[in-house]
Scaffold this active site. Sequence first.
Site, PDB file in Angstrom:
ATOM      1  N   VAL A 148       3.935  -0.645   4.326  1.00 30.00           N
ATOM      2  CA  VAL A 148       2.591  -1.092   4.686  1.00 30.00           C
ATOM      3  C   VAL A 148       2.064  -2.006   3.589  1.00 30.00           C
ATOM      4  CG1 VAL A 148       0.310  -0.384   5.402  1.00 30.00           C
ATOM      5  CG2 VAL A 148       2.233   1.161   5.713  1.00 30.00           C
ATOM      6  N   LEU A 165       0.821  -1.214   0.000  1.00 30.66           N
ATOM      7  CA  LEU A 165       0.000   0.000   0.000  1.00 30.66           C
ATOM      8  C   LEU A 165       0.845   1.249   0.000  1.00 30.66           C
ATOM      9  CD1 LEU A 165      -2.678  -1.023   2.626  1.00 30.66           C
ATOM     10  CD2 LEU A 165      -2.820  -1.140   0.148  1.00 30.66           C
ATOM     11  N   GLY A 166       1.983   1.150   0.662  1.00 31.20           N
ATOM     12  CA  GLY A 166       2.808   2.347   0.726  1.00 31.20           C
ATOM     13  C   GLY A 166       4.081   2.041   1.468  1.00 31.20           C
ATOM     14  N   GLY A 222       7.856   4.088   3.194  1.00 28.64           N
ATOM     15  CA  GLY A 222       8.565   5.324   3.494  1.00 28.64           C
ATOM     16  C   GLY A 222       9.727   5.036   4.393  1.00 28.64           C
ATOM     17  N   GLY A 223      10.168   6.064   5.057  1.00 32.53           N
ATOM     18  CA  GLY A 223      11.386   5.946   5.831  1.00 32.53           C
ATOM     19  C   GLY A 223      11.333   4.892   6.917  1.00 32.53           C
ATOM     20  N   MET A 224      10.170   4.737   7.550  1.00 30.84           N
ATOM     21  CA  MET A 224      10.127   3.861   8.704  1.00 30.84           C
ATOM     22  C   MET A 224       9.770   2.427   8.365  1.00 30.84           C
ATOM     23  SD  MET A 224      11.094   5.709  11.087  1.00 30.84           S
ATOM     24  CE  MET A 224      10.846   4.393  12.280  1.00 30.84           C
ATOM     25  N   ASP A 268       2.368  12.174  17.164  1.00 29.70           N
ATOM     26  CA  ASP A 268       2.503  12.723  15.810  1.00 29.70           C
ATOM     27  C   ASP A 268       1.138  12.923  15.193  1.00 29.70           C
ATOM     28  OD1 ASP A 268       3.816  13.714  13.609  1.00 29.70           O
ATOM     29  OD2 ASP A 268       3.905  11.765  12.629  1.00 29.70           O
TER      30      ASP A 268
END
Lengths: 1037, 202
Positions: free
Chosen positions: A95, A87-88, A90-92, A201
């Site tokens: 998903v 789904l996606g 990024g840095g961390m 956050d």
Amino acid sequence: MRLVEAATLCADERAVTEPDADVGEDPEAMRSDPFVFADTQATPPAGAFPSLDSPDERRMEEVLVARLFPQRHNPVTIGRYRVLDRLGHGGMGVVYSAYDLELDRRVAIKLLLADRLTTGAERRLRREAQAMAKVAHANVVSVIEVGEHGGQTFVVMEYIRGRSLSEWSAERRGWREVVDVFTQAGRGLAAAHRAGVIHRDFKPHNVMIVDEGPDVGRVKVLDFGLARAAELSGAEPAVNGEPTAEFAARLTATGALMGTPAYMAPEQLQGSPADERSDQYSFAASLYEALYAELPFKGDSLAALIREVLEGELPPPPSAAVPTRIHRLLVRALSRDPGARFESMSALCDALTDDPGATRRSFALAATLSVVVGAGAWGLGSFAADGADPCTGPTFELGGVWDDTRAAEVRASFAATGVPYAEEAATRTIRILDDYAGEWSAGRREACAEHQSGAISSDLLDLQTACLGRRRAGLSALSDLLREADPTTLERSTEAAASLPPIAACRDHDGLLGDPLSPREDALKGQVQGARERIARAVALASAGRLDDAAEVTAEIANEAESLGFLPLIAEAQLRSGALAVERRKTEEAERALSRAIAAALESGADRLAAEALIRRFYVRGERLGDAAGAAADSAFAAPLVARFREDPYLRWLYLNNLGVLKLMSREFAEARRLLEEASTIEDGPTPAESAGTLANLGIVARQRSDLPVAREHFRAARQHIERTLGPEHPMIAALVPHEANAIADLGRTDEARTLLRDLLSRPGSERSAHIGAWPRINLARLELAPRRYAEAQALAEAALGLLEPTDIAPRVQAEVVLAVASAGLGDAEEARLLREGALTRGAEKYGVTSVTAISALLAAARYADVVGDTEPLEARLRRALAALRAENRLEEASAAYVQCALANVLIGSPDPGEQREASELAASAAATLRSLEGDNVLDVGDAEVSRGRALFAVGEHASAAAALLGAIELLEPRVDADDPRLAKARVAAAKALLSRDRASEATPLLDSAGRSYAALGPAFAVELAEVEALRRGASR
Amino acid sequence: MDDFQLLQAWQSGDDRSGERLFRRHYRSVLRFFHNKAGTQAHDLVQRTFLACLEARGRIRDQRSFKPFLFGVARNVLYDHYRLARRDRAHLVAEEVTVEDLRPTPSSLLAQAREVELLLRGLRRIPLEAQMILEMYYWEGMRAREIGEALEMPENTVRTKIRRSRLRLEAAIAEIAETPALRQSTIAGIETWARSVREALSA
């Protein structure tokens, strides 16, 4: 519908909200995203592109291989979940969408990149995710499981389809909807807080609105404690407002955390541990951004942002659309000191949903000024100073009515309107109110002291206290209005403040003791004082532009007064009601109310009220109803009453001004000038707007007498008076400038007139002022026709029409005539004729053939007859107007001369020698009439002489033609702009006449100047220029 | 076995050959879809290989496999857009841009501002121009090969490469927030394109 797979673990918003390919995120929108600011700071480390060889990409390759070759490979799984798709990322981490084989449902899995977390951080993360798994709340994305896969932590969550709040609020939303949706998210946060989980956050990207399934429309908060995992590893974000290198590096390295600092609480930025109140701050920052389309604190770089958050001042509300109530809540939640925020998220949510102001908002926006522009007179309805009465009014302090807090609130609410001059208006208004409040307190103290010392009786003290109570009521009403200002209130604020009734009247012992509004019966005292305080409030409402609201209140009080049977109060309420009706242009209502006021006042001996009501009624009768006899009778009655109240400057001013207008209407200009000049010397009575109105009326009188320089001076003085007292943005300026510009244009200085109008229109807010804003545009559009700037004229006329209501017939007629000429100039002759004929017919039918409106429109149409063409109907109209003027015995007036002149111009083009002859006779008659009139008619005479010269030339009388034209040039030359097209036209006509008499040497310099003018006027005058060139060649031969 | 032989073996039921072919070209095809279809890229990769499996007739005309594969990928992409655009029947790749089609921005690569600008610029030029430039710069395909993939003459491809580059520059100029950034991106199109290619094929 945008579909977004929700649930992320990485903070890469773009990946999180990655939509399906058919309907994607607008890439342009990203540029305005708050996280873009970090771009300037984040130089990417070399070779930072994630390669297609990453574990994540390898997993995807395996997922595809398993799909394509199912016989050879088992499905890729994480725990008990079969990976379906990514789904996606990024840095961390990444998903995935996956399938829960045990429970037969779809889930979202976040897989954390192991190397991005310290062990401690990961432990804590797992603990929090486990805590979250216990939170079951409709507004929180539920956590199903936390596990480990190949050394990596993963979190399994409820799978939802939706879009993030940041996308959702990118569309235009009403503040209620925004507050409602955010409050749902806030409830989710509150639920988590109760379970001991801090989000750390919170931001719009981390909240989803469900698009599909049973939960459609529900708001869900994601990513509790997860996205800030990087922070957990211990880097201190900022020291003394500067981001630490380590923190900045982390922001850069993860790439994904970029947006976050924008929503982070100051204590988080300073490296203190986040708590519930940090979430509250982030929540408030997000809501603030959604409501005002900007963050509370902004910076071009990370360092600048952090500095702003830690040290900057919260700006005033950027928009008036959001109630200040909401703004105040946000300000508190955004407090730098966490202790100053709300005690909990729940408390903030409760405060947000508590909406006490539902009724207050129903006020309609109302009204501008009662100004008659173009038609001739200046009508003013306003309010007089209050009297006083003997009530045992309660003693209040001004605290809460007008104090520093109020002033600050007013300043903030002004700023929130987004009106560009809000700051200046606030400063001006607050200064006046501060003075007023100071005077009020001084008055109270003095009255009290005098009573203590035995200088005044208890009765008199009561009267003074009651009078001051009414003053306070008015101030309080205005203060309330200003605290929730909209642009209309703001525009009128200074005027409203300056119009508050004088405190001094409350210290006038004789006036107070003689006040008829003091009932003898104690039972009545309280009710009367209450009603009068409400009247004071209504007056404040009215002066702030809320005319309809004010009218409602006064009508109500009038009814109550009738049932009380207390005549002076009836008179007072009806008088206010009538004055308001005048301003609202409800003429019949005004006459009715004023008549009742007069009767009630006379019957009860309240002569001061009777006088004011009479003065107002004669204005209504004379100016509005055209009832000269009725007006004269009223004014005759008013005169002795006014004489009795010598000490009342307001009453005297009102009488002189209104009588002056009456004389202006009946064309007794000398008398009008005398009255108005006297009125203009009265200083402490009228409000600034009223004083300016008197000056403007003087200008109109001078204009009627063709005393142009004086007219111009009066209009300028009126404008400057407003600019000085009420500020350069006051809407009345827009009503005054067209008068001033007309006077200047009539003096021949069209360039200067255009500049003045353009300058006015370039001022902020000029597009808002509806009725009044239309006139400067119409006048400027009309001035653009002569130099043939048709596109500009068209745009202005259309803008003016856009500001007008269908019922504003007079300005519409003028605008449509201008638009017709502009359209013809731009090539649409058909449209032009329809517009012109329609407008002229309506003007004549509504106001009469000889009315100022009808004649003015007809003259404009005739002046550009050759542009539109189809002159026959125009000729007929001009003849009809002339006949009507003759019938009214007005042939000796300037307007008749103008019509004659216009008719002559139309006839010059006729092929019929008889009509040409008629043209020369009409022009001669016009010139003679204009010469005979008093005042400065030089330009008019010049124009008439040009017409006469051209007509004579047409009938072959070249010598007389040349003489007339040379004479006209002599009149025009010193007055008009060097390149005025009418001067060039006169020169060419004169040159032609001279050439035909073999006087080439005289013709040549005329042609030279005309040629220069046409060249300067540009390509629109190419034909004229070519003709001049041809004539010059002929002359030199 | 060369690529065509692997494909033929896969078509006759040999999954092992199929998997070898897939693994050989997976990244090229993913790269192709990456800046055009966002999250759908993986699905389209899968569909491209499945389409190869079904394509039988056309193979004999092809001289090399890559142009064939990209020709199939292009058709898959067009189908995808047509599907996405539902009733809008015709997709004129010479005119329509990926930004018109509203794909997703590439988050994978958008880390350097210049690269991000380049990718956004590519999405803003007509789809055909984008494909040509990507094949040219990223896949290192020659004009002849691009011509085969896109079914157009080699000379046309050369012209189009030139024009596409100009369009890209214009697109970048339009969206660059600062003149300096525009300058550095346009001046370095080749460099940036290469760095993307290197990163992607690591």
